[in-house]
Design a protein around this motif. Structure first.
Motif, PDB file in Angstrom:
ATOM      1  N   HIS A 145       0.829  -1.203   0.000  1.00 20.21           N
ATOM      2  CA  HIS A 145       0.000   0.000   0.000  1.00 20.21           C
ATOM      3  C   HIS A 145       0.868   1.259   0.000  1.00 20.21           C
ATOM      4  CE1 HIS A 145      -3.760  -2.172   1.834  1.00 20.21           C
ATOM      5  NE2 HIS A 145      -3.585  -2.425   0.547  1.00 20.21           N
ATOM      6  N   SER A 146       1.985   1.214   0.724  1.00 21.94           N
ATOM      7  CA  SER A 146       2.841   2.400   0.804  1.00 21.94           C
ATOM      8  C   SER A 146       3.565   2.675  -0.506  1.00 21.94           C
ATOM      9  CB  SER A 146       3.868   2.224   1.931  1.00 21.94           C
ATOM     10  OG  SER A 146       4.916   1.330   1.575  1.00 21.94           O
ATOM     11  N   GLN A 147       3.778   1.641  -1.318  1.00 22.24           N
ATOM     12  CA  GLN A 147       4.550   1.789  -2.550  1.00 22.24           C
ATOM     13  C   GLN A 147       3.670   2.078  -3.768  1.00 22.24           C
ATOM     14  OE1 GLN A 147       8.149   1.387  -2.058  1.00 22.24           O
ATOM     15  NE2 GLN A 147       7.215   1.491  -0.020  1.00 22.24           N
ATOM     16  N   LYS A 148       2.406   1.727  -3.704  1.00 24.49           N
ATOM     17  CA  LYS A 148       1.528   1.920  -4.855  1.00 24.49           C
ATOM     18  C   LYS A 148       0.838   3.284  -4.789  1.00 24.49           C
ATOM     19  CE  LYS A 148      -0.508  -1.612  -6.792  1.00 24.49           C
ATOM     20  NZ  LYS A 148       0.383  -1.933  -7.928  1.00 24.49           N
ATOM     21  N   ARG A 149      -0.075   3.510  -5.687  1.00 22.41           N
ATOM     22  CA  ARG A 149      -0.683   4.835  -5.827  1.00 22.41           C
ATOM     23  C   ARG A 149      -1.490   5.215  -4.583  1.00 22.41           C
ATOM     24  NH1 ARG A 149      -0.459   6.504 -11.270  1.00 22.41           N
ATOM     25  NH2 ARG A 149       0.362   4.858 -12.626  1.00 22.41           N
ATOM     26  N   PRO A 151      -4.390   6.677  -2.392  1.00 24.82           N
ATOM     27  CA  PRO A 151      -5.831   6.704  -2.716  1.00 24.82           C
ATOM     28  C   PRO A 151      -6.381   8.103  -2.943  1.00 24.82           C
ATOM     29  CG  PRO A 151      -5.467   6.120  -0.410  1.00 24.82           C
ATOM     30  CD  PRO A 151      -4.136   6.067  -1.078  1.00 24.82           C
ATOM     31  N   PHE A 152      -5.719   9.131  -2.415  1.00 27.75           N
ATOM     32  CA  PHE A 152      -6.198  10.504  -2.632  1.00 27.75           C
ATOM     33  C   PHE A 152      -5.563  11.138  -3.860  1.00 27.75           C
ATOM     34  CE2 PHE A 152      -5.427  15.104  -1.846  1.00 27.75           C
ATOM     35  CZ  PHE A 152      -6.729  15.531  -2.076  1.00 27.75           C
ATOM     36  N   THR A 153      -4.233  11.098  -3.954  1.00 28.46           N
ATOM     37  CA  THR A 153      -3.561  11.780  -5.068  1.00 28.46           C
ATOM     38  C   THR A 153      -3.551  10.938  -6.329  1.00 28.46           C
ATOM     39  OG1 THR A 153      -1.348  10.918  -4.549  1.00 28.46           O
ATOM     40  CG2 THR A 153      -2.050  12.942  -3.419  1.00 28.46           C
ATOM     41  N   GLY A 154      -3.704   9.629  -6.210  1.00 26.77           N
ATOM     42  CA  GLY A 154      -3.707   8.767  -7.383  1.00 26.77           C
ATOM     43  C   GLY A 154      -2.333   8.548  -7.986  1.00 26.77           C
ATOM     44  N   LYS A 155      -1.270   8.809  -7.216  1.00 24.15           N
ATOM     45  CA  LYS A 155       0.085   8.585  -7.713  1.00 24.15           C
ATOM     46  C   LYS A 155       0.973   8.117  -6.568  1.00 24.15           C
ATOM     47  CE  LYS A 155       1.322  13.522  -7.325  1.00 24.15           C
ATOM     48  NZ  LYS A 155       2.568  13.438  -6.541  1.00 24.15           N
ATOM     49  N   GLN A 156       2.119   7.556  -6.941  1.00 26.57           N
ATOM     50  CA  GLN A 156       3.064   7.120  -5.915  1.00 26.57           C
ATOM     51  C   GLN A 156       3.618   8.333  -5.190  1.00 26.57           C
ATOM     52  OE1 GLN A 156       5.282   4.776  -8.875  1.00 26.57           O
ATOM     53  NE2 GLN A 156       5.162   3.050  -7.447  1.00 26.57           N
ATOM     54  N   GLU A 157       3.662   8.256  -3.859  1.00 29.91           N
ATOM     55  CA  GLU A 157       4.045   9.402  -3.038  1.00 29.91           C
ATOM     56  C   GLU A 157       5.321   9.110  -2.252  1.00 29.91           C
ATOM     57  OE1 GLU A 157       2.918  12.292  -2.998  1.00 29.91           O
ATOM     58  OE2 GLU A 157       0.971  12.150  -3.983  1.00 29.91           O
ATOM     59  N   PRO A 158       6.365   9.933  -2.417  1.00 30.07           N
ATOM     60  CA  PRO A 158       7.577   9.752  -1.607  1.00 30.07           C
ATOM     61  C   PRO A 158       7.288   9.739  -0.111  1.00 30.07           C
ATOM     62  CG  PRO A 158       8.001  11.302  -3.389  1.00 30.07           C
ATOM     63  CD  PRO A 158       6.526  11.023  -3.413  1.00 30.07           C
TER      64      PRO A 158
END
Length: 488
Positions: A145-149, A151-158
């Motif tokens: 979950h931490s590595q995939k998109r 749920p709010f921004t729809g993209k991978q987040e650092p």
């Protein structure tokens, strides 16, 4: 030569595949146009759920040839004779992104290999790295979950990526692999493959050995810098698929040499690292590589969806002479992989050609599974659907595939405190110190590039502490690089 006739799913000839039936010229469509309705309905159902991880994949068929005698360690039939060949299917993949993601990205690569042996299918599910981010399967859903998109921004987040790693110090070793020079392979042909987990081999005498698999590419390891990867991903998102397909089509068949590390079972209890910890390697100075054979890919699939997308690998598909170890991540995957395929493909997915055994019972499994979606009743009326029975149905052998797991007097357990070097950071530091000055510089730059984007200072500090614990110079250089980027 007669002309082939287009038919409906029921076999009836299609009169017109260019125009829908209407109520008069220009009139509304007619519900009675069975071919139109069937065609649209089937089109709506062409896709199946993609894999949660390893969604983006490529694959090819080939063979494995034994080159060295390993019968002292395993009774596996497909490994019992030098020169023996076994048909294989190998699927490569990225891990984190979706089916439509690019190939040339910084990500571990799946290396999933199916051996179609005479004793059934043997699946070896690994990666292009010898370690992984976590060592307990209960953390796997959270990690992914931490590595995939987001749920709010729809993209991978650092923020998400590094926050998880901040709370998972055992990930430091794999992060050092991922952020180093091998983080973006130049192609699937130019990377190694590893079983990653520890497995157990058992010989004819019942003696047990723990093993790790290493597939060394015969093309040489080649990787891309972050800049080269970004450029290639922008030019051809399917770069690795293209490379593999075209190489095999022109007869340049990629190959790997399989080596194994072999640990007598008695060594496991007091080895200085927990030998069943997926975040650790066994140094080659302790257990040298021993050559086993050669893997060659020589045939592309005819249909990527039918054969690559529907290929199902499960690490609990063992054959006699090979079995699991107390590796907790492996034990979790023994359930999770097979369960994922039952969800994605249905309970009868093993009847699909790419997944079916090829050298057993004329190419079909022999058991009492029944019904479910797409059931084929492969055995006809002469099959009783229970066991034991009085009608000469298939019966158990009474022979275990591998020796029982007994570590420290407990079956299937292991007490980590016995291992003198069993911490989260020692091997990550060893890996860093093995790198050249140039490799270290690129590693530091890659880590700082991602970590500097994190918005929470406490998450940055937790990650910096991991690199300091691995090696003082490693931590100092990463900290300075992150500070410089954040001050810009």
């Amino acid at each position: 030569m007669s002309k082939r006739v287009l038919t409906t799913e029921s076999g009836a000839p299609v009169a017109d595949n260019q125009n829908s039936a209407t109520a008069g010229v220009g009139g509304p469509l007619l519900l009675q146009d069975q071919h139109l309705l069937e065609k649209l309905a089937r089109f709506n159902r062409e896709r199946i759920p993609e894999r949660v991880v390893h969604a983006r994949g490529s694959g090819a068929y080939g063979y494995f040839e034994v080159t060295d005698d390993v019968t002292a360690y395993t009774s596996a039939d497909f490994l019992n004779t030098v020169g023996k060949r076994t048909e294989t299917f190998l699927r490569f993949s990225t891990v984190a992104d979706s089916l439509g993601g690019a190939d040339a990205v910084r990500d571990p690569r799946g290396f999933a290999l199916k051996f179609y042996t005479e004793e059934g299918n043997y699946d070896l599910v690994g990666n292009n790295t010898p370690v992984f981010f976590i060592k307990d399967p209960i953390k796997f859903p959270d990690f992914i979950h931490s590595q995939k998109r987001d749920p709010f921004t729809g993209k991978q987040e650092p923020d998400n990526v590094w926050d998880f790693w901040a709370h998972a110090p055992e990930a430091t070793h794999q992060v050092t692999w991922l952020m180093g020079d091998r983080g973006i392979p130049a192609s699937y042909r130019h990377m190694n493959g590893y079983g990653s987990h520890t497995y157990q081999w058992t010989n004819e005498a019942g003696e047990a050995f723990f093993v790790k698999y290493h597939f060394k590419t015969n093309q040489g390891v080649r990787s891309l810098s972050a800049e080269q990867g970004a450029e290639l991903a922008g030019k051809d998102a399917n770069s690795h698929q293209t490379d593999l397909l075209q190489a095999i089509e022109r007869g340049v068949n990629p190959s790997w040499t399989l080596h194994v590390q072999i640990m007598p079972a008695a060594d496991a209890a007091d080895y200085r690292f927990n030998p069943f910890d997926l975040t650790k390697v066994w140094p080659h100075s302790d257990y040298p590589l021993q050559r086993v054979g050669r893997l060659v890919l020589d045939r592309n699939p005819d249909n990527v969806f039918a054969e690559v997308e529907q290929a199902a690998f499960s690490p609990n598909n063992f054959v006699p002479g090979i079995g699991p170890s107390p590796d907790k991540m492996l034990q979790g995957r023994l359930f999770a992989y097979a369960d994922a395929h039952r969800y994605r493909l249905g309970v009868n997915h093993t009847l699909l050609a790419v997944n079916a055994p090829k050298a057993v019972n004329g190419g079909k499994a022999d058991n009492y599974g029944r019904d479910g979606l797409m059931a084929s009743n492969a055995y006809g009326r002469d099959r009783k659907n229970y066991e034991p029975n009085s009608y000469d149905g298939p019966a158990e052998t009474g022979q275990p595939l591998s020796a029982p797991l007994a570590i420290n007097g407990h079956t299937g357990t292991h007490e980590a405190p016995l291992h003198t070097k069993d911490d989260h950071f020692f091997q990550a530091g060893e890996l860093y110190r093995l790198m050249s000055a140039e490799e270290q510089a690129r590693l530091v730059a890659n880590i700082a590039g991602g970590l500097s984007q994190v918005t929470r200072d406490d998450v940055i500090e937790k990650n910096l502490a991991h690199f300091h614990a691995a090696d003082a110079d490693y931590g100092k250089r990463v900290e300075e690089a992150v500070r410089a980027l954040r001050e810009d």
